[in-house]
Design an enzyme around this catalytic site. Structure first.
Site, PDB file in Angstrom:
ATOM      1  N   ASP A  78      -5.278  -4.491  -9.677  1.00  0.00           N
ATOM      2  CA  ASP A  78      -5.879  -5.193  -8.544  1.00  0.00           C
ATOM      3  C   ASP A  78      -7.339  -4.750  -8.408  1.00  0.00           C
ATOM      4  O   ASP A  78      -7.686  -3.925  -7.568  1.00  0.00           O
ATOM      5  CB  ASP A  78      -5.072  -4.860  -7.278  1.00  0.00           C
ATOM      6  CG  ASP A  78      -5.422  -5.770  -6.129  1.00  0.00           C
ATOM      7  OD1 ASP A  78      -5.850  -6.904  -6.375  1.00  0.00           O
ATOM      8  OD2 ASP A  78      -5.243  -5.342  -4.969  1.00  0.00           O
ATOM      9  N   GLN A  85     -15.809  -3.605   0.002  1.00  0.00           N
ATOM     10  CA  GLN A  85     -14.634  -3.221   0.805  1.00  0.00           C
ATOM     11  C   GLN A  85     -15.031  -2.352   2.003  1.00  0.00           C
ATOM     12  O   GLN A  85     -14.561  -2.566   3.130  1.00  0.00           O
ATOM     13  CB  GLN A  85     -13.644  -2.476  -0.088  1.00  0.00           C
ATOM     14  CG  GLN A  85     -12.344  -2.056   0.605  1.00  0.00           C
ATOM     15  CD  GLN A  85     -11.392  -1.321  -0.341  1.00  0.00           C
ATOM     16  OE1 GLN A  85     -11.668  -1.179  -1.528  1.00  0.00           O
ATOM     17  NE2 GLN A  85     -10.279  -0.865   0.184  1.00  0.00           N
ATOM     18  N   TYR A 130       0.878  -1.180   0.000  1.00  0.00           N
ATOM     19  CA  TYR A 130       0.000   0.000   0.000  1.00  0.00           C
ATOM     20  C   TYR A 130       0.909   1.222   0.000  1.00  0.00           C
ATOM     21  O   TYR A 130       0.782   2.107   0.820  1.00  0.00           O
ATOM     22  CB  TYR A 130      -0.860  -0.075   1.279  1.00  0.00           C
ATOM     23  CG  TYR A 130      -2.069   0.824   1.339  1.00  0.00           C
ATOM     24  CD1 TYR A 130      -3.052   0.793   0.351  1.00  0.00           C
ATOM     25  CD2 TYR A 130      -2.262   1.691   2.418  1.00  0.00           C
ATOM     26  CE1 TYR A 130      -4.172   1.595   0.431  1.00  0.00           C
ATOM     27  CE2 TYR A 130      -3.376   2.503   2.502  1.00  0.00           C
ATOM     28  CZ  TYR A 130      -4.337   2.452   1.509  1.00  0.00           C
ATOM     29  OH  TYR A 130      -5.453   3.242   1.591  1.00  0.00           O
ATOM     30  N   GLU A 141      -7.303  -0.806  -9.905  1.00  0.00           N
ATOM     31  CA  GLU A 141      -6.203  -0.204  -9.150  1.00  0.00           C
ATOM     32  C   GLU A 141      -4.954  -0.261 -10.009  1.00  0.00           C
ATOM     33  O   GLU A 141      -4.513  -1.335 -10.412  1.00  0.00           O
ATOM     34  CB  GLU A 141      -5.973  -0.920  -7.811  1.00  0.00           C
ATOM     35  CG  GLU A 141      -7.052  -0.590  -6.792  1.00  0.00           C
ATOM     36  CD  GLU A 141      -6.740  -1.082  -5.380  1.00  0.00           C
ATOM     37  OE1 GLU A 141      -5.960  -2.043  -5.235  1.00  0.00           O
ATOM     38  OE2 GLU A 141      -7.285  -0.495  -4.429  1.00  0.00           O
ATOM     39  N   LYS A 194     -11.293  -7.855  -2.840  1.00  0.00           N
ATOM     40  CA  LYS A 194     -10.043  -7.747  -3.600  1.00  0.00           C
ATOM     41  C   LYS A 194      -9.616  -9.063  -4.243  1.00  0.00           C
ATOM     42  O   LYS A 194      -8.734  -9.057  -5.090  1.00  0.00           O
ATOM     43  CB  LYS A 194      -8.903  -7.318  -2.665  1.00  0.00           C
ATOM     44  CG  LYS A 194      -9.115  -5.976  -2.017  1.00  0.00           C
ATOM     45  CD  LYS A 194      -8.566  -4.872  -2.872  1.00  0.00           C
ATOM     46  CE  LYS A 194      -8.635  -3.566  -2.116  1.00  0.00           C
ATOM     47  NZ  LYS A 194      -8.036  -2.493  -2.877  1.00  0.00           N
ATOM     48  N   HIS A 237      -2.507   7.935  -2.818  1.00  0.00           N
ATOM     49  CA  HIS A 237      -3.698   7.073  -2.772  1.00  0.00           C
ATOM     50  C   HIS A 237      -4.138   6.873  -1.323  1.00  0.00           C
ATOM     51  O   HIS A 237      -5.312   7.040  -0.987  1.00  0.00           O
ATOM     52  CB  HIS A 237      -3.386   5.731  -3.439  1.00  0.00           C
ATOM     53  CG  HIS A 237      -4.461   4.694  -3.272  1.00  0.00           C
ATOM     54  ND1 HIS A 237      -5.642   4.717  -3.983  1.00  0.00           N
ATOM     55  CD2 HIS A 237      -4.540   3.605  -2.456  1.00  0.00           C
ATOM     56  CE1 HIS A 237      -6.398   3.679  -3.626  1.00  0.00           C
ATOM     57  NE2 HIS A 237      -5.751   2.996  -2.697  1.00  0.00           N
TER      58      HIS A 237
HETATM   59 CA    CA Z   1      -4.287  -3.269  -4.180  1.00  0.00          CA
END
Ligand code: CA
Length: 422
Positions: free
Chosen positions: A227, A234, A124, A193, A247, A129
């Site tokens: 992704d 989520q 991450y 993503e 995911k 983001h």
């Molecule tokens: Ca991701």
């Protein structure tokens, strides 16, 4: 990461398409992947050169067709293989006659996953983001206090990683509106993503951390990675352990792994904003500070079914850059992942996390581009999007450029959303 004769911008190949200015695969690139020429065949190891694929075993450069085994080569063996490929494919090479028979037109073969992916970790590290999404989910507390100390990640699911071009169905899951009980339904907030995927080369033994000084020796290279995410699923499921079914229904990886050797000319210093904490010693080195980041230009293109049927080309909806977006480097991810003794294996995939740039138009997901769906955007042909619709095709592309070097590219990472089975 040394620059050598294989990076010489003047090098040309006897494969003429590799000399065209706009190819992703000039002789300076030489990315690895897997291909087959008929559906029942075993996968073979291929190297992209222009619009052709060189069969590595048929060219006499390996005696097997096991990509994961090749990825586990020691760094000096990898460099020797790159030199042999570069020597054999350059104009005037003595190999030209013999290797002609080992070439396949890329348009006539099937490109698969570049290797067997045993484990998949999703980091991450896109700080813009993390801050933008954090603001949407937690307006008062966008960036959690651990972010600038720990490369945040979670373990994903390797079984649902798909080769580029493979369609996937809109998933269903638990959706929860603020004023109602949860219900099971097809996601209404399907998103992409924009990520890169880092592929592990040589693994490490359980209990033996990889120090940052040798971390990059354990990296084979980088591909493009999407992704896919179901944002409504989520939002309801992610606390306290993080995303789960939102995911792991599909992720798409591009067919070619651009090697760390090929990426040597495009390195950049790791830049930390003034006042940010210095990384702990196990995440810090002179080499990492000096050239830990990798300058990869990234782009997201969207084409709806209507656009496809009307002959309207895919529309660029975002542009970003790996080095600008990432708070942590590839070497830091390897060092952090193994600091507790965790064993990595050849072919393991580390997703970078969504690589949004600092500006709104550089957003690496629709969640950010449309401010959680509140600011839809228009497509040529008159449609409007806040999240993905059935029939939408998303394509990621990437490339590296630097004055004095040949531009190299990553090929395409694309897939089309199919309707839910519900
Ligand atoms: Ca991701």
């Amino acid at each position: 990461m040394t620059i050598d004769a294989t990076h010489d911008p003047a090098l040309q190949s006897w494969v003429e398409s590799a000399n065209s200015a706009d190819t992703d695969f000039p002789v300076q690139n030489l990315p690895f992947g897997r291909f087959r020429s008929a559906a029942h065949e075993e996968w073979r190891i291929g190297v992209a050169i222009g619009d052709q694929v060189l069969d590595l075993r048929a060219a006499g450069l390996t005696d097997h067709a096991d990509m994961n085994q090749l990825m586990g080569l020691a760094p000096n063996e990898r460099r020797a293989l790159r030199r042999s490929l570069s020597d054999g494919l350059r104009r005037g090479s003595a190999q030209e006659k013999a290797w002609q028979a080992a070439l396949f037109a890329a348009s006539t073969v099937e490109l698969g996953l570049p290797c067997r992916i045993g484990d998949y970790t999703d980091f991450y590290i896109g700080i813009h983001h993390a801050a933008t999404v954090g603001k949407l989910f937690r307006p008062d507390n966008p960036l959690l206090p651990n972010y600038k100390w720990v490369p945040i990640g979670y373990h994903g699911r390797a079984s649902t990683i798909l080769p580029s071009g493979h369609p996937f169905m809109r998933p269903q899951g638990q959706l929860k509106a603020a004023d109602a009980a949860p219900r099971l339904a097809a996601t209404q907030r399907l998103d992409f993503e924009l990520e890169v995927g880092l592929f592990v080369g040589r693994g490490n033994r359980l209990g033996e951390p990889i120090p940052i000084a040798s971390a990059e020796e354990h990296l084979f290279g980088i591909a493009l990675f999407n992704d896919w995410s179901a944002r409504d699923v989520q939002a309801w499921e992610y606390q306290p352990l993080g995303p789960f079914l939102s995911k792991n229904f599909a992720s798409t990886v591009s067919p070619w792994i651009v090697t760390m050797e090929a990426l040597a000319p495009y390195r950049r210093p790791l830049v930390r904003p003034e006042g940010d904490p210095q990384p702990l010693p196990y995440l810090d080195s002179e080499a990492n500070r000096h050239a830990g980041a990798i300058d990869i230009e990234l782009e997201v293109r969207l084409q709806s079914r209507l656009m496809r049927e009307s002959g309207i080309p895919a529309q660029c909806i975002s542009r970003s850059n790996f080095a600008d977006a990432a708070y942590w480097t590839a070497a830091q991810l390897i060092a952090h992942h193994t600091v507790n003794g965790c064993a990595l294996a050849s072919g393991d995939l580390l997703g970078s996390g969504t690589l949004s740039g600092p500006h709104p138009e550089q957003a690496g997901s629709l969640l950010e581009l449309t401010q959680g769906g509140k600011q839809p955007f228009g497509l040529p042909g008159g449609e409007v999007r806040s999240f993905l619709e059935d029939g939408d095709n998303v394509t990621l592309i990437g490339s590296c450029s630097r004055a004095g070097f040949r531009r190299i590219g990553f090929g395409r990472c694309e897939a089309t959303v199919e309707p839910s089975w519900r």
